[in-house]
Design an enzyme around this catalytic site. Structure first.
Site, short mmCIF file in Angstrom:
data_model
loop_
_atom_site.label_atom_id
_atom_site.label_comp_id
_atom_site.label_asym_id
_atom_site.label_seq_id
_atom_site.Cartn_x
_atom_site.Cartn_y
_atom_site.Cartn_z
N LYS A 183 71.59 22.79 -15.07
CA LYS A 183 72.25 22.78 -16.00
C LYS A 183 73.00 21.36 -15.15
O LYS A 183 73.74 21.36 -14.57
CB LYS A 183 73.72 23.21 -16.51
CG LYS A 183 74.22 22.42 -17.52
CD LYS A 183 74.49 21.50 -18.02
CE LYS A 183 76.00 20.55 -18.69
NZ LYS A 183 76.09 19.39 -18.48
N GLU A 258 82.55 24.92 -6.16
CA GLU A 258 83.66 24.25 -5.24
C GLU A 258 83.62 23.20 -5.49
O GLU A 258 82.86 22.72 -7.05
CB GLU A 258 82.14 23.65 -4.32
CG GLU A 258 82.24 24.76 -2.93
CD GLU A 258 83.08 25.09 -2.46
OE1 GLU A 258 83.90 23.93 -1.59
OE2 GLU A 258 83.22 26.34 -1.42
N CYS A 292 84.13 14.19 -3.05
CA CYS A 292 84.68 15.85 -3.35
C CYS A 292 85.53 15.48 -1.86
O CYS A 292 86.93 16.18 -1.36
CB CYS A 292 84.68 17.35 -3.35
SG CYS A 292 83.08 17.12 -2.30
N GLU A 393 94.38 15.09 -7.62
CA GLU A 393 92.60 14.33 -7.01
C GLU A 393 92.92 13.03 -8.21
O GLU A 393 92.16 13.38 -9.67
CB GLU A 393 91.24 15.25 -7.41
CG GLU A 393 90.29 14.80 -7.15
CD GLU A 393 88.49 15.21 -7.20
OE1 GLU A 393 89.41 16.67 -8.36
OE2 GLU A 393 88.35 15.60 -6.09
#
Ligand code: NAP
Length: 501
Positions: A183, A258, A292, A393
Site C-alpha cells: 500500500k 519506522e 526522515c 518533526e
C-alpha cells in the site's frame, strides 16, 4: 524555471492483484499533481475499497505455498533481474519521481541508486539465508535453527522515498518467501506503479506481489484487520505508526514501524567549520528537508556559534529553489499544499516562541513559482530545547540552531527529544567521538559527515520514538520477515528419559 507543459492526464492508476493490473471499482479518485506546478496532472489515484484490499490479501494468501516452496536462490535471482531493469530504467524513473514528489532529478537518481544497491544485497540473501547449528547438552543430538517466511505481509510506505522504501521492504519480504500486499502513499502512485511493474517484469509470479492504491484509513485498516496478514512493515509518521502498532497488537501480529526524526548535528569548537556548515546545509535543505534523516537541529558550542550561523545563513541564501526537473535547481518544492502549510506554520510557531529567524521562512510565489509549493530555506537561531521547533518533526527545510556551553550540554540537548533516528558530530578529537557514539540516543551515528545517507549493506532505523521492530536493510533486513524454527534431532534411536524443558 521554465513553464512546464500543462497536461490534463486521464490516467487512473490501477491496482495490481493476482498478477493483473485491475481498475479499481471505486467511483472516487483524486488527482496526482506535480508539486512544482500543480497545473501538471500526472494522473488520478483511485480510492480503492476495503473489499479490494481484502481481495489482494486473498491473492497473496493463495500464492504463498508455492512461493514459500520456491528455492531461496531462485527467489533471489528474480530480484537480481529487478535490479538490472531498475538500473536500465533509472533515468526515466528519476524524472517521474521528481515530477511526482518534487525532489531534484539528482536526488531522485541517488534514491534509485540506493534501491539498486539494496536489490543487489538482498537478492544475494537468497544464497545466504540460514540458521545456526548449536552444540547440544545431550549426546547424539543435533540442534539447529532454520528461517522460514512469516506468510502474507503488508508493506505500507510514505511518499518521501517512493522507490527506495518500497524496495527495502518488498525485496527482503520476497527473498524470505513471503507474499506481499503493498500500500503506497497516496501522493506517489505513479512511482509505486513503476516499482511494481519492475518486479512484475523481473518475473515475480502472479499473486506474490500485489498493490492496492487508496487511502491509508480504508486500505491500511483492511490489510491490518485481515486474518491472513501476519506482519505489517510500516514507514511513516508517528501518529499513523502508533495507530498501526496498536491495531496490530490487537491481533498479535508482527509490526515493524519506522517513523519520524529530529536529527541533531553537534558542532564543537575544534570542528572544521566549513565542513560542518556544508554538511548541515545539505542535511537540512536537501530533499527540501523531507527526509526522515534530515538535519533539523544543529547544536553548536557558543564560542563558535556566531561564525557558524553567519556561514550557515550565507549558504542557505545560495540554495537555488525551483522545479526538481530543472538541472540548475538545488531544492525542489514541498510535496503538497499540506506540507507547505505545515512548514509555514512552524515558521510562525518559531517566531512566536521568540527564536531568531535568521533567514528564510517565506513562501515563494513570484512568477513561475505561483503554481507550486515553494518555501525558502529557513534558519532559526537562539532556539531553546523547550521550544516546539526544537522538539517536533517539521519535515521541511527549517533548521533550529541551539547554542550550548560545552560537550555535556550538547549531549543533553541532542538526546532531549522523543525521536532517535540519525545523528552527527563535528569534532577533531577522537576521545570525544567515542563518547558521542556511546551516549547519543540514535540508531545511526555519523562522524564528521551529515545526518542523511547510508549504505545498503548496513542496518537502518531508529531508537526511542522513531522505531519499533528489527532494523531494516543490511544484515538485519530479513529478521522481521522470517520466523526462526528450532530443531532437535535425536539420533540415539532409543529415546531419552530426562526431558527437562
Ligand atoms: P504517513 O502520513 O504516516 O503515511 C505513511 C503511509 O501510511 C501512507 O501510505 C499512508 O497512506 C498510510 N496510512 C495513513 N493512515 C493510515 C492508517 N490509519 N492505517 C494504515 N495506513 C495508513 O507518513 P507520510 O506523510 O507519508 O511520510 C512522512 C513521515 O514518514 C515522516 O514522519 C518521516 O519522518 C517518516 N519517515 C520515516 C522513515 C524512517 O525510516 N524512519 C523514512 C521515511 C519517512 P496515505 O498516503 O493514503 O495517507
Amino acid at each position: 524555471m521554465t513553464s512546464p507543459a500543462t497536461t490534463a492526464a486521464r490516467t487512473t492508476y490501477r491496482n495490481f492483484v493476482g498478477g493483473e493490473w485491475v481498475a479499481s471499482e471505486s467511483p472516487t479518485s483524486t488527482p496526482n499533481l506535480n508539486p512544482a506546478d500543480t497545473r501538471d496532472v500526472l494522473g488520478h489515484l483511485p480510492l480503492s475499497t476495503a473489499d479490494e484490499a481484502r481481495r489482494a490479501v486473498d491473492a497473496a494468501k493463495a500464492a504463498f505455498p508455492s512461493w514459500r516452496d520456491t528455492p531461496a536462490p531462485v527467489r533471489g535471482s528474480i530480484l537480481f533481474r529487478a535490479q538490472a531493469i531498475l538500473d536500465k530504467e533509472k533515468e526515466e524513473l528519476a524524472r517521474l519521481l521528481s515530477r511526482e514528489e518534487g525532489k531534484t532529478v539528482k536526488e531522485a537518481l541517488g534514491e534509485i541508486q540506493r534501491s539498486i544497491n539494496i536489490l543487489e544485497y538482498i537478492a544475494a540473501e537468497g544464497r545466504r539465508i540460514g540458521g545456526h547449528t548449536v552444540p547440544s547438552e545431550l549426546p547424539s543430538n543435533f540442534c539447529y535453527t532454520v528461517r522460514q517466511p512469516v506468510g502474507v505481509v503488508a508493506c505500507i510506505t510514505p511518499w518521501n522515498f517512493p522507490v527506495a522504501i518500497p524496495v527495502w521492504k518488498i525485496a527482503p519480504a520476497l527473498v524470505s518467501g513471503n507474499t506481499v500486499v503493498f500500500k503506497p502513499a497516496s501522493l506517489t502512485p505513479a512511482t509505486a506503479t513503476a516499482v511494481v511493474s519492475i518486479f512484475e517484469r523481473a518475473g515475480v509470479p502472479k499473486g506474490v506481489l500485489n498493490m492496492v492504491l487508496g487511502s491509508g484509513g480504508t486500505v491500511g485498516n483492511a490489510l491490518l484487520d485481515h486474518d491472513a496478514v501476519h506482519a505489517v512493515s510500516f514507514t511513516g509518521s508517528n501518529e499513523v505508526g502508533a495507530e498501526i502498532y496498536a491495531r496490530g497488537a490487537r491481533r498479535m501480529i508482527r509490526v515493524q514501524a519506522e517513523m519520524g526524526g529530529k536529527n541533531p548535528v553537534v558542532v564543537l569548537a575544534d570542528a572544521d567549520l566549513d565542513l560542518a556548515v556544508e554538511a548541515t546545509a545539505q542535511g537540512a535543505f536537501g530533499s527540501t528537508g523531507q527526509r526522515c534523516t534530515a538535519t533539523s537541529r544543529v547544536i553548536v558550542e557558543e564560542g563558535i556559534a556566531d561564525r557558524f550561523v553567519e556561514r550557515l545563513v550565507a549558504r542557505a541564501k545560495k540554495v537555488r529553489v525551483g522545479s526538481g526537473l530543472e538541472a540548475s535547481t538545488d531544492m525542489g518544492p514541498a510535496v503538497d499544499k499540506n506540507q507547505l502549510q505545515t512548514d509555514l506554520e512552524y515558521v510562525q510557531v518559531g517566531t512566536g516562541e521568540r527564536a531568531t529567524l535568521a533567514c528564510g521562512g517565506r513562501q515563494i510565489t513570484e512568477g513561475a513559482f505561483a503554481h507550486g509549493h515553494f518555501v525558502e530555506p529557513t534558519v532559526f537561531d537562539h532556539v531553546k530545547m523547550s521550544m516546539r521547533i526544537a522538539q517536533e518533526e517539521i519535515f521541511g527545510p527549517v533548521i533550529a540552531v541551539v547554542r550550548v556551553a560545552d560537550f555535556d550540554e550538547a549531549m543533553t540537548a541532542a538526546n532531549d527529544v522523543r525521536f532517535g533516528l540519525s545523528s552527527s558530530i563535528f569534532t577533531t578529537d577522537a576521545t570525544t567521538v567515542f563518547r558521542f557514539v556511546d551516549r547519543i540516543e540514535a540508531g545511526i551515528v555519523h562522524i564528521n559527515s551529515g545526518t542523511p545517507g547510508g549504505e545498503a549493506q548496513l542496518p537502518f532505523g531508529g531508537m526511542k520514538g522513531t522505531g519499533v521492530g528489527p532494523r531494516e536493510q543490511g544484515s538485519t533486513a530479513i529478521e522481521f520477515f522470517t520466523e526462526i524454527k528450532t530443531v532437535y534431532v535425536d539420533y540415539t534411536g532409543q529415546g531419552r528419559k530426562s526431558a527437562l524443558y
